[in-house]
Motif scaffolding. Structure first.
Motif, short mmCIF file in Angstrom:
data_model
loop_
_atom_site.label_atom_id
_atom_site.label_comp_id
_atom_site.label_asym_id
_atom_site.label_seq_id
_atom_site.Cartn_x
_atom_site.Cartn_y
_atom_site.Cartn_z
N UNK A 146 13.72 -17.25 -76.86
CA UNK A 146 14.33 -16.24 -75.97
C UNK A 146 13.54 -16.16 -74.66
N UNK A 147 12.24 -16.20 -74.76
CA UNK A 147 11.42 -16.12 -73.56
C UNK A 147 11.74 -17.27 -72.60
N UNK A 148 11.80 -18.47 -73.14
CA UNK A 148 12.07 -19.63 -72.30
C UNK A 148 13.45 -19.50 -71.66
N UNK A 149 14.42 -19.09 -72.46
CA UNK A 149 15.80 -19.00 -71.98
C UNK A 149 15.94 -17.95 -70.90
N UNK A 150 15.42 -16.76 -71.19
CA UNK A 150 15.55 -15.64 -70.27
C UNK A 150 14.68 -15.84 -69.02
N UNK A 151 13.45 -16.30 -69.26
CA UNK A 151 12.52 -16.50 -68.14
C UNK A 151 13.00 -17.58 -67.20
N UNK A 152 13.39 -18.72 -67.76
CA UNK A 152 13.86 -19.81 -66.90
C UNK A 152 15.15 -19.42 -66.20
N UNK A 153 16.01 -18.70 -66.89
CA UNK A 153 17.28 -18.29 -66.31
C UNK A 153 17.07 -17.37 -65.12
N UNK A 154 16.20 -16.39 -65.29
CA UNK A 154 15.87 -15.47 -64.20
C UNK A 154 15.29 -16.21 -63.01
N UNK A 155 14.30 -17.06 -63.30
CA UNK A 155 13.65 -17.81 -62.23
C UNK A 155 14.68 -18.68 -61.50
N UNK A 156 15.53 -19.35 -62.27
CA UNK A 156 16.52 -20.24 -61.66
C UNK A 156 17.49 -19.45 -60.77
N UNK A 157 17.92 -18.28 -61.24
CA UNK A 157 18.82 -17.44 -60.43
C UNK A 157 18.16 -17.07 -59.11
N UNK A 158 16.89 -16.68 -59.21
CA UNK A 158 16.16 -16.28 -58.01
C UNK A 158 16.03 -17.46 -57.03
N UNK A 159 15.59 -18.60 -57.53
CA UNK A 159 15.41 -19.76 -56.66
C UNK A 159 16.73 -20.22 -56.05
N UNK A 160 17.81 -20.09 -56.82
CA UNK A 160 19.12 -20.50 -56.31
C UNK A 160 19.55 -19.62 -55.14
N UNK A 161 19.24 -18.32 -55.25
CA UNK A 161 19.55 -17.41 -54.14
C UNK A 161 18.77 -17.84 -52.90
N UNK A 162 17.47 -18.08 -53.10
CA UNK A 162 16.63 -18.46 -51.96
C UNK A 162 17.09 -19.79 -51.38
N UNK A 163 17.49 -20.72 -52.26
CA UNK A 163 17.90 -22.05 -51.80
C UNK A 163 19.01 -21.97 -50.76
N UNK A 164 19.87 -20.96 -50.87
CA UNK A 164 20.99 -20.79 -49.94
C UNK A 164 20.53 -20.62 -48.50
#
Lengths: 228, 228
Positions: free
Chosen positions: A109-127
């Motif tokens: 769960x940690x890997x899934x939730x942590x990576x998911x959150x981080x990925x969402x954040x980086x995707x926003x910044x990537x824009x």
């Protein structure tokens, strides 16, 4: 005025500032990859089957492929990855030690939730980045297969165990809280990165809206695990 | 009569036996790769610098690339890698737990000496295999960069420390002894693999000669670390 126009009108000093922010961003991503490698390798060791162990080891290896891409991108900017990552080691490790999993499922769960959150954040910044860097960020965020694996394992384990499901739901909330706490520390320490985020999101209202999107995605993600 | 001729004259039953031995060999190699991944990932975690950590993580990732090749080769033979590896898990783990390193340097020496020994052994066996399998074995044995790294680190640490050098020299001898013990257990349990080795080396004299070569290479290897 959209973000691209905004950046196009930045003065020279700001361009340098922008580059500094990008270096921070790539370095944080690179440390995140090393950290993900480490966590997946550790999980591989405790996997209940050889099949699970091989699957997790492969995902760990894929993270290193991403790490190498970030190392090259930083080198192309004249920056050594190990030095650039240094400021991010402490907050990432603080997150990891404050959320040490007590079981194989907590770890998934940690890997899934942590990576998911981080990925969402980086995707926003990537824009808000120029095309090349945006491409790189999106590439290294590609899921290495862990998500489907985690969904399968967690759903199966929780299907007939209400108390386990409740426990893992609380665990997911705690992860969100700790992740936001540590992210705030990072941004408070790294001026250029903070500026990149503030300029990108427009203003404080924009940042607020981004946080709400991150939280709402988190809730959906928990749902896909069969939690929450 | 050389080995190739010998094999060419084997009856049909022996061909099946030969294939069985090859499957064992590939499975042992595959488990060895998973095991090396695990050990390198663990060492990465305790590396004294971020540079060392990234280097070791990359080497670990390369082992998984090799693992995938072996998985494919076994699949082409209709064999699932996780089932085929099962008999090798216990002896490999017995070796690992009887030689748990107590320091970063012991760990480097273990990886260097252990991988070197294993590679020498597999290279000898590869000579008796048909071309395709031989190619595969030699490819997955390719050094992932760990050797040069270990030589550098161990030599530097021992240069001005005689007592450390003596300690690591003894450690290297113990590793050799434990490796031979566990290899004998494996071969005693796996008839087809034992037959492959006996037929390949010609007879018991041939096996004796092979062991002497392994020991002599071990001594040279210790020398390259600045030990022995």
């Amino acid at each position: 005025m959209n973000e691209a126009d905004q950046r196009a009108t930045m003065p020279g000093e700001s361009d340098e500032r922008y580059q500094e922010g990008v270096v921070d961003l790539l370095a944080a991503l690179a440390y995140g990859e090393l950290s993900a490698f480490d966590r997946l390798a550790e999980d591989a060791r405790t996997a209940p089957t050889l099949t699970g162990r091989a699957a997790l080891s492969s995902m760990a290896a894929a993270e290193i492929g991403h790490y190498r891409m970030l190392e090259q991108a930083l080198a192309a900017r004249g920056v050594a990855v190990d030095e650039a990552m240094q400021p991010f080691a402490q907050p990432f490790e603080a997150f990891n030690s404050s959320t040490a999993p007590h079981s194989w499922l907590e770890s998934l769960v940690k890997a899934y939730v942590g990576d998911g959150l981080a990925a969402d954040f980086y995707r926003e910044v990537a824009e808000w980045l120029e095309a090349d860097t945006r491409e790189l960020v999106l590439t290294v965020l590609a899921d290495t297969g862990h998500s489907a694996f985690a969904e399968r394992e967690v759903q199966a384990a929780c299907a007939d165990d209400r108390s386990l499901r409740d426990k893992l739901t609380l665990w997911g909330r705690r992860l969100l809280g700790e992740a936001i706490t540590q992210a705030q520390f990072v941004v408070a320490e790294r001026d250029a990165l903070a500026e990149l985020i503030i300029k990108g999101s427009g203003d404080l209202t924009g940042i607020g809206a981004m946080f709400r999107r991150l939280q709402s995605n988190h809730t959906k993600r928990m749902g896909r695990l069969g939690l929450g």
